[in-house]
Write an enzyme that holds these catalytic residues in place. Sequence first.
Site, mmCIF file in Angstrom:
data_model
loop_
_atom_site.group_PDB
_atom_site.id
_atom_site.type_symbol
_atom_site.label_atom_id
_atom_site.label_comp_id
_atom_site.label_asym_id
_atom_site.label_seq_id
_atom_site.Cartn_x
_atom_site.Cartn_y
_atom_site.Cartn_z
ATOM 1 C CG HIS A 76 -2.125 -0.853 1.025
ATOM 2 N ND1 HIS A 76 -3.346 -0.364 0.650
ATOM 3 C CD2 HIS A 76 -2.271 -2.199 1.112
ATOM 4 C CE1 HIS A 76 -4.190 -1.363 0.526
ATOM 5 N NE2 HIS A 76 -3.557 -2.484 0.799
ATOM 6 C CG PHE A 85 -2.147 5.452 8.519
ATOM 7 C CD1 PHE A 85 -2.471 5.062 9.801
ATOM 8 C CD2 PHE A 85 -3.071 6.172 7.781
ATOM 9 C CE1 PHE A 85 -3.714 5.381 10.350
ATOM 10 C CE2 PHE A 85 -4.309 6.496 8.318
ATOM 11 C CZ PHE A 85 -4.624 6.102 9.604
ATOM 12 C CB ILE A 86 -3.518 0.483 5.599
ATOM 13 C CG1 ILE A 86 -2.152 0.196 4.978
ATOM 14 C CG2 ILE A 86 -4.652 0.013 4.675
ATOM 15 C CD1 ILE A 86 -1.793 -1.270 4.907
ATOM 16 C CB ALA A 124 -11.343 1.699 4.123
ATOM 17 C CB VAL A 125 -9.615 7.174 2.174
ATOM 18 C CG1 VAL A 125 -8.252 7.020 2.819
ATOM 19 C CG2 VAL A 125 -9.580 6.818 0.707
ATOM 20 C CB SER A 184 -4.044 3.894 -4.596
ATOM 21 O OG SER A 184 -3.949 2.634 -3.980
#
Length: 164
Positions: free
Chosen positions: A63, A115-116, A118-119, A80
Amino acid sequence: MTTREQFLEACGGVFEHSPWIAEQAWDAGRIGEPLTLENVHAAMCEKFRDAGADQRLAVLRAHPDLAGKLAIAGELTDDSRNEQAGAGLDRLTPDEHAEFTRLNTEYTDKFGFPFIIAVKGLDKTDILDAFRRRVHNSSEAELRTACEQVEKIARLRLQTIITE
C-alpha cells in the site's frame, strides 16, 4: 460463465499489488457462479488471513503512503489515486501535507508498513484524526487494524466490480 482469466483481470488488483490472493481463491475452488460480493470477498479474505505472516506483511507494505511520494509523482494505482482523491488528499494545504509526511514517516518507522485506512466516506480531517490516534497503538493492535482496513478496502473495491 466467468473464466479464471476474466476473474483475475477484474479482481486481481483488489488487494493492492497482490494478485496472488485472487489466484489462490480461484484455484482453491472458492470462486463460483454466481459471483456475489459476499462470496468473493469471503474467499479472498480467507486466502489473505491464511497466508503466512510475511505474505500478509507484504500486502500491507504494497500500500502507498497517504498523500505520499507516489501520489505526488502520479504513480499510484488507479484505485488508490481515486480513493485518495475522493478523500481530498490531492488537495492538501502545505501544512496538512507536512503533517501527513511526518506521520507517514513516524508510523512506518514504528510499524514497518504504511498507515492503511479505507478512505471512502472520510475526509482529510477524519484521516488525520485516525492517523494521530493509531500511531500510538501497540504493534499487535496496529497490525490487526491494518489487516482489517485492507479487507475493508478490498470489499469497497469489489463493490465497484461485482454488481449483483
